[in-house]
Motif scaffolding. Structure first.
Motif, PDB file in Angstrom:
ATOM      1  N   GLU A 147       0.821  -1.211   0.000  1.00  0.00           N
ATOM      2  CA  GLU A 147       0.000   0.000   0.000  1.00  0.00           C
ATOM      3  C   GLU A 147       0.856   1.263   0.000  1.00  0.00           C
ATOM      4  OE1 GLU A 147      -3.890   1.154  -0.483  1.00  0.00           O
ATOM      5  OE2 GLU A 147      -3.227  -0.892  -0.174  1.00  0.00           O
ATOM      6  N   GLY A 148       2.092   1.177   0.465  1.00  0.00           N
ATOM      7  CA  GLY A 148       3.014   2.314   0.442  1.00  0.00           C
ATOM      8  C   GLY A 148       3.703   2.474  -0.903  1.00  0.00           C
ATOM      9  N   MET A 149       3.289   1.710  -1.906  1.00  0.00           N
ATOM     10  CA  MET A 149       3.849   1.720  -3.258  1.00  0.00           C
ATOM     11  C   MET A 149       5.331   1.358  -3.277  1.00  0.00           C
ATOM     12  SD  MET A 149       1.252   2.039  -5.043  1.00  0.00           S
ATOM     13  CE  MET A 149       1.993   2.090  -6.643  1.00  0.00           C
TER      14      MET A 149
ATOM     15  N   THR B  51       6.217  -8.524   5.747  1.00  0.00           N
ATOM     16  CA  THR B  51       7.098  -7.833   6.691  1.00  0.00           C
ATOM     17  C   THR B  51       6.331  -6.840   7.554  1.00  0.00           C
ATOM     18  OG1 THR B  51       7.597  -6.018   5.180  1.00  0.00           O
ATOM     19  CG2 THR B  51       8.984  -7.997   5.015  1.00  0.00           C
ATOM     20  N   GLU B  52       6.999  -6.351   8.583  1.00  0.00           N
ATOM     21  CA  GLU B  52       6.430  -5.296   9.437  1.00  0.00           C
ATOM     22  C   GLU B  52       6.141  -4.048   8.605  1.00  0.00           C
ATOM     23  OE1 GLU B  52       5.597  -5.340  12.666  1.00  0.00           O
ATOM     24  OE2 GLU B  52       6.364  -7.330  13.124  1.00  0.00           O
ATOM     25  N   SER B  53       7.052  -3.729   7.686  1.00  0.00           N
ATOM     26  CA  SER B  53       6.881  -2.546   6.842  1.00  0.00           C
ATOM     27  C   SER B  53       5.594  -2.626   6.025  1.00  0.00           C
ATOM     28  CB  SER B  53       8.082  -2.390   5.912  1.00  0.00           C
ATOM     29  OG  SER B  53       7.883  -1.317   5.022  1.00  0.00           O
ATOM     30  N   ASP B  54       5.280  -3.796   5.511  1.00  0.00           N
ATOM     31  CA  ASP B  54       4.037  -3.964   4.752  1.00  0.00           C
ATOM     32  C   ASP B  54       2.832  -3.673   5.630  1.00  0.00           C
ATOM     33  OD1 ASP B  54       5.459  -4.896   2.482  1.00  0.00           O
ATOM     34  OD2 ASP B  54       5.453  -6.941   3.289  1.00  0.00           O
ATOM     35  N   HIS B  55       2.877  -4.176   6.853  1.00  0.00           N
ATOM     36  CA  HIS B  55       1.734  -4.037   7.753  1.00  0.00           C
ATOM     37  C   HIS B  55       1.564  -2.601   8.241  1.00  0.00           C
ATOM     38  CE1 HIS B  55      -1.214  -5.142  10.821  1.00  0.00           C
ATOM     39  NE2 HIS B  55      -1.389  -6.226  10.079  1.00  0.00           N
ATOM     40  N   VAL B  56       2.670  -1.867   8.392  1.00  0.00           N
ATOM     41  CA  VAL B  56       2.586  -0.463   8.819  1.00  0.00           C
ATOM     42  C   VAL B  56       1.789   0.341   7.798  1.00  0.00           C
ATOM     43  CG1 VAL B  56       3.962   1.647   9.121  1.00  0.00           C
ATOM     44  CG2 VAL B  56       4.658  -0.476  10.239  1.00  0.00           C
TER      45      VAL B  56
ATOM     46  N   GLY C 135      -3.632  -1.714   4.315  1.00  0.00           N
ATOM     47  CA  GLY C 135      -4.178  -1.953   2.984  1.00  0.00           C
ATOM     48  C   GLY C 135      -3.925  -3.348   2.462  1.00  0.00           C
ATOM     49  N   SER C 136      -3.227  -3.440   1.330  1.00  0.00           N
ATOM     50  CA  SER C 136      -3.040  -4.717   0.649  1.00  0.00           C
ATOM     51  C   SER C 136      -1.658  -4.813   0.029  1.00  0.00           C
ATOM     52  CB  SER C 136      -4.057  -4.860  -0.490  1.00  0.00           C
ATOM     53  OG  SER C 136      -5.362  -4.679  -0.037  1.00  0.00           O
ATOM     54  N   ILE C 137      -1.274  -6.044  -0.305  1.00  0.00           N
ATOM     55  CA  ILE C 137      -0.158  -6.244  -1.210  1.00  0.00           C
ATOM     56  C   ILE C 137      -0.769  -6.763  -2.515  1.00  0.00           C
ATOM     57  CG2 ILE C 137       1.691  -6.535   0.464  1.00  0.00           C
ATOM     58  CD1 ILE C 137       1.439  -9.517   0.239  1.00  0.00           C
ATOM     59  N   ILE C 138      -0.254  -6.252  -3.628  1.00  0.00           N
ATOM     60  CA  ILE C 138      -0.829  -6.568  -4.928  1.00  0.00           C
ATOM     61  C   ILE C 138       0.268  -7.092  -5.841  1.00  0.00           C
ATOM     62  CG2 ILE C 138      -2.062  -5.672  -6.939  1.00  0.00           C
ATOM     63  CD1 ILE C 138      -3.081  -3.424  -5.031  1.00  0.00           C
TER      64      ILE C 138
ATOM     65  N   GLU D 270      -4.051 -11.038 -18.355  1.00  0.00           N
ATOM     66  CA  GLU D 270      -3.476 -10.459 -17.142  1.00  0.00           C
ATOM     67  C   GLU D 270      -4.386 -10.733 -15.964  1.00  0.00           C
ATOM     68  OE1 GLU D 270      -2.554  -6.326 -17.342  1.00  0.00           O
ATOM     69  OE2 GLU D 270      -1.389  -6.524 -19.165  1.00  0.00           O
ATOM     70  N   HIS D 271      -3.778 -10.746 -14.778  1.00  0.00           N
ATOM     71  CA  HIS D 271      -4.565 -10.934 -13.565  1.00  0.00           C
ATOM     72  C   HIS D 271      -3.771 -10.418 -12.374  1.00  0.00           C
ATOM     73  CE1 HIS D 271      -7.446 -12.518 -10.806  1.00  0.00           C
ATOM     74  NE2 HIS D 271      -8.068 -13.231 -11.719  1.00  0.00           N
ATOM     75  N   ASP D 272      -4.465  -9.889 -11.368  1.00  0.00           N
ATOM     76  CA  ASP D 272      -3.845  -9.424 -10.130  1.00  0.00           C
ATOM     77  C   ASP D 272      -4.272 -10.328  -8.984  1.00  0.00           C
ATOM     78  OD1 ASP D 272      -3.002  -7.317 -11.647  1.00  0.00           O
ATOM     79  OD2 ASP D 272      -4.332  -5.835 -10.748  1.00  0.00           O
ATOM     80  N   ALA D 273      -3.342 -10.565  -8.065  1.00  0.00           N
ATOM     81  CA  ALA D 273      -3.658 -11.275  -6.824  1.00  0.00           C
ATOM     82  C   ALA D 273      -3.513 -10.257  -5.703  1.00  0.00           C
ATOM     83  CB  ALA D 273      -2.717 -12.451  -6.618  1.00  0.00           C
ATOM     84  N   ILE D 274      -4.534 -10.141  -4.864  1.00  0.00           N
ATOM     85  CA  ILE D 274      -4.559  -9.132  -3.804  1.00  0.00           C
ATOM     86  C   ILE D 274      -4.707  -9.826  -2.461  1.00  0.00           C
ATOM     87  CG2 ILE D 274      -5.759  -7.112  -2.906  1.00  0.00           C
ATOM     88  CD1 ILE D 274      -6.731  -6.624  -5.808  1.00  0.00           C
ATOM     89  N   VAL D 275      -3.834  -9.449  -1.514  1.00  0.00           N
ATOM     90  CA  VAL D 275      -3.876  -9.993  -0.166  1.00  0.00           C
ATOM     91  C   VAL D 275      -4.036  -8.824   0.799  1.00  0.00           C
ATOM     92  CG1 VAL D 275      -2.637 -11.306   1.590  1.00  0.00           C
ATOM     93  CG2 VAL D 275      -2.421 -11.942  -0.819  1.00  0.00           C
ATOM     94  N   SER D 276      -5.074  -8.871   1.611  1.00  0.00           N
ATOM     95  CA  SER D 276      -5.340  -7.806   2.580  1.00  0.00           C
ATOM     96  C   SER D 276      -4.382  -7.906   3.756  1.00  0.00           C
ATOM     97  CB  SER D 276      -6.784  -7.919   3.082  1.00  0.00           C
ATOM     98  OG  SER D 276      -7.012  -6.978   4.101  1.00  0.00           O
ATOM     99  N   LEU D 277      -3.963  -6.758   4.257  1.00  0.00           N
ATOM    100  CA  LEU D 277      -3.086  -6.708   5.431  1.00  0.00           C
ATOM    101  C   LEU D 277      -3.841  -6.143   6.630  1.00  0.00           C
ATOM    102  CD1 LEU D 277       0.137  -5.393   3.690  1.00  0.00           C
ATOM    103  CD2 LEU D 277      -0.384  -7.724   4.399  1.00  0.00           C
TER     104      LEU D 277
END
Length: 183
Positions: free
Chosen positions: A80-82, A116-121, A124-127, A144-151
């Motif tokens: 989510e922090g790009m 990681t902790e950074s992802d959770h801070v 949002g999500s990792i895409i 094409e396809h995206d996989a999205i995991v909520s944090l």
């Protein structure tokens, strides 16, 4: 069928009444031009720091023709922090070039990531975005396809509950309600 005009009844024998059976040029479509399908997803909908997420790509030739020069292309992988993320494990480059799939044939490739902790801070999500490319009967085919995991999940050892901050229980004898009632 074409309609005839009253004044052109004498030319009726020259009018074409149906479409020709053999078409050419831009009207013709290649039969079974082919299609490659990508089904891409993660093994879990929600992840917390320390979880390993496994992303799986299934590439399928769902046409009646061979699809050639097939390549699985990782497009982007961000939180989510790009921040640009890197998979913990991924197929080597030569395994991303599948080459040829016969009609109805499919292959699978897997990627994994340690949250990681950074992802959770960032919350949002990792895409993870993937694309598959190939050629069939001289035409480029892709999907094409995206996989999205909520944090949005919380760690079990955090002092916060699943809905956010919880105030600590009161330990003093001070009761605002009782104090106001006696006034």
């Amino acid at each position: 069928m074409r309609a005839t005009h009253k004044n052109l009844l004498e030319q009726q024998n020259e009018i074409v009444r149906s479409l020709p059976t053999n078409r050419s040029g831009p009207l013709a479509r290649k039969k079974n031009a082919g299609h490659v399908a990508l089904v891409y997803g993660a093994d879990r909908p929600v992840a917390i720091p320390g979880d390993t997420v496994i992303f799986t790509a299934w590439i399928t030739n769902d046409s009646t023709s061979h699809v050639r020069d097939i390549t699985l292309v990782p497009r982007s992988f961000t939180n989510e922090g790009m921040e640009m993320l890197a998979y913990t494990s991924a197929p080597v480059e030569r395994d991303l070039c599948i080459g040829l799939l016969a009609p109805g044939q499919s292959v699978m490739r897997s990627f994994s990531y340690l949250v990681t902790e950074s992802d959770h801070v960032h919350g949002g999500s990792i895409i993870s975005a993937m694309q598959v490319r190939g050629t069939c009967r001289g035409l480029a085919v892709l999907d094409e396809h995206d996989a999205i995991v909520s944090l949005s999940g919380t760690r079990k050892d955090w002092p916060f509950g699943p809905t956010g901050y919880q105030a600590p229980a009161r330990t003093s004898g001070y009761q605002p309600q009782a104090h106001l009632a006696g006034a």
